[in-house]
Enzyme design. Sequence first.
Site, PDB file in Angstrom:
ATOM      1  N   ASP A   1      -2.023  -2.279  10.716  1.00 11.02           N
ATOM      2  CA  ASP A   1      -2.371  -2.188   9.292  1.00 11.02           C
ATOM      3  C   ASP A   1      -2.929  -3.498   8.720  1.00 11.02           C
ATOM      4  O   ASP A   1      -3.329  -3.537   7.557  1.00 11.02           O
ATOM      5  CB  ASP A   1      -1.127  -1.805   8.462  1.00 11.02           C
ATOM      6  CG  ASP A   1      -0.815  -0.315   8.549  1.00 11.02           C
ATOM      7  OD1 ASP A   1      -1.700   0.457   8.971  1.00 11.02           O
ATOM      8  OD2 ASP A   1       0.311   0.069   8.188  1.00 11.02           O
TER       9      ASP A   1
ATOM     10  N   LYS B   1       0.844  -1.215   0.000  1.00  8.57           N
ATOM     11  CA  LYS B   1       0.000   0.000   0.000  1.00  8.57           C
ATOM     12  C   LYS B   1       0.864   1.244   0.000  1.00  8.57           C
ATOM     13  O   LYS B   1       2.041   1.214   0.372  1.00  8.57           O
ATOM     14  CB  LYS B   1      -0.949   0.022   1.203  1.00  8.57           C
ATOM     15  CG  LYS B   1      -0.271   0.090   2.591  1.00  8.57           C
ATOM     16  CD  LYS B   1       0.070   1.481   3.071  1.00  8.57           C
ATOM     17  CE  LYS B   1       0.771   1.487   4.428  1.00  8.57           C
ATOM     18  NZ  LYS B   1       1.639   2.600   4.723  1.00  8.57           N
TER      19      LYS B   1
HETATM   20  P1  ATP Z   1       4.603  -0.325   7.613  1.00  7.04           P
HETATM   21  O1  ATP Z   1       4.284   0.329   6.315  1.00  7.04           O
HETATM   22  O2  ATP Z   1       3.433  -1.108   8.190  1.00  7.04           O
HETATM   23  O3  ATP Z   1       5.295   0.568   8.586  1.00  7.04           O
HETATM   24  P2  ATP Z   1       7.087  -1.359   6.834  1.00  7.04           P
HETATM   25  O4  ATP Z   1       7.117  -1.304   5.345  1.00  7.04           O
HETATM   26  O5  ATP Z   1       7.726  -0.228   7.541  1.00  7.04           O
HETATM   27  O6  ATP Z   1       5.616  -1.517   7.288  1.00  7.04           O
HETATM   28  P3  ATP Z   1       7.681  -4.163   6.910  1.00  7.04           P
HETATM   29  O7  ATP Z   1       8.473  -4.390   5.663  1.00  7.04           O
HETATM   30  O8  ATP Z   1       6.260  -4.590   6.916  1.00  7.04           O
HETATM   31  O9  ATP Z   1       7.826  -2.629   7.329  1.00  7.04           O
HETATM   32  O10 ATP Z   1       8.394  -4.864   8.171  1.00  7.04           O
HETATM   33  C1  ATP Z   1       9.671  -4.562   8.514  1.00  7.04           C
HETATM   34  C2  ATP Z   1      10.146  -5.277   9.787  1.00  7.04           C
HETATM   35  O11 ATP Z   1       9.349  -6.402  10.131  1.00  7.04           O
HETATM   36  C3  ATP Z   1      11.544  -5.817   9.598  1.00  7.04           C
HETATM   37  O12 ATP Z   1      12.226  -5.570  10.801  1.00  7.04           O
HETATM   38  C4  ATP Z   1      11.378  -7.300   9.385  1.00  7.04           C
HETATM   39  O13 ATP Z   1      12.456  -8.051   9.890  1.00  7.04           O
HETATM   40  C5  ATP Z   1      10.114  -7.625  10.128  1.00  7.04           C
HETATM   41  N1  ATP Z   1       9.279  -8.646   9.423  1.00  7.04           N
HETATM   42  C6  ATP Z   1       8.668  -9.686   9.984  1.00  7.04           C
HETATM   43  N2  ATP Z   1       7.965 -10.383   9.081  1.00  7.04           N
HETATM   44  C7  ATP Z   1       8.127  -9.766   7.901  1.00  7.04           C
HETATM   45  C8  ATP Z   1       7.642 -10.020   6.595  1.00  7.04           C
HETATM   46  N3  ATP Z   1       6.846 -11.064   6.323  1.00  7.04           N
HETATM   47  N4  ATP Z   1       7.978  -9.154   5.622  1.00  7.04           N
HETATM   48  C9  ATP Z   1       8.756  -8.072   5.898  1.00  7.04           C
HETATM   49  N5  ATP Z   1       9.266  -7.816   7.112  1.00  7.04           N
HETATM   50  C10 ATP Z   1       8.963  -8.648   8.119  1.00  7.04           C
END
Ligand code: ATP
Length: 302
Positions: free
Chosen positions: A138, A12
């Site tokens: 989310d 998203k």
């Molecule tokens: P948001 O937009 O909700 O803030 P994000 O893009 O910042 O999400 P993600 O990529 O969803 O972050 O997640 C990052 C963190 O979560 C990392 O520290 C990663 O190690 C951990 N993590 C656990 N499971 C997953 C997964 N399936 N995919 C990505 N990261 C994961």
Amino acid sequence: MIKHLSLKAYGKINLGLDVLRRREDGYHEVRMIMQTVGIFDRIDLAREEQPGIRIETNLFYLPTNENNLVYKAANLLMEEFSISEGVSIQLRKFIPVSAGMAGGSSDAAAVLFGINKMFRLGLTIRQLMERGVKIGADVPYCILRGTALSEGIGEILTPLPAAPQCQVLIAKPAINVSTRFVYTNLHADQLKPEQHPDIDSILEGIRHRDIRQVAANLGNVLETVTIKEHPVIQEIKDKMLGYGAAGSLMSGSGPTVFGLFTDPAAAEQAFEQFRSGSDSALAKQVYLTNFYNTKNTPSLEI
Ligand code: ATP
């Protein structure tokens, strides 16, 4: 009996992100406009006789134990319904990680959907969303998808008419941003009114199917924190606008930047500049995609 399921977990962007206040419990009350985009992770679920949850992934640095959000999602339903069989999860990541695109939340959402279907648990989408919020704020939105208004801590969702279509250029610089750092350093009560995005004008643009109104009002209050730390985000935004984007914004807590283009040729040209041209040093991952609307593809399955 369903033995295998192939799922797509979509990322998203936020067309608008406002933080209203910090609650007593430490969570932030938000008002966000969410939009699914056509970038997805692939998840293959397989039912196995041997109990337990086994995860394989193409990214060596992601956990494959209970710290992976797909594990948490599978475990939540398997414990609740006392499922004695096992499941293997193959996770191929394409959504940038730690980027503000809710990749992990979307993976969790797809696994909740998949386990419910595979083991015929009979939970409705709403019941899956209620469980999803226990994994992350989310996750309910990632089950719903499309264009939506997200309030509360992210769990109060109002589906909106699909945002008018356009080209979406996505560029993630080679930096890591901690969501926790950004929220800790945001003092919403100290912000001037003009630093808060005009969420209502974006909503109006969506309702009038006016992409220019949407693009002109894009706003993310978290930019005040993240751009100060990482000026490259502003640099990418300026470049996108220079290439003809109708609007450009950081998504979530960053560092991913997106630009909305109404001219496909301009979008393509900008994409090439970021991918292999003069701006390739600014971004590590670059995608050219569209908004993803669930009406076209209502299911998470292939
Ligand atoms: P948001 O937009 O909700 O803030 P994000 O893009 O910042 O999400 P993600 O990529 O969803 O972050 O997640 C990052 C963190 O979560 C990392 O520290 C990663 O190690 C951990 N993590 C656990 N499971 C997953 C997964 N399936 N995919 C990505 N990261 C994961």
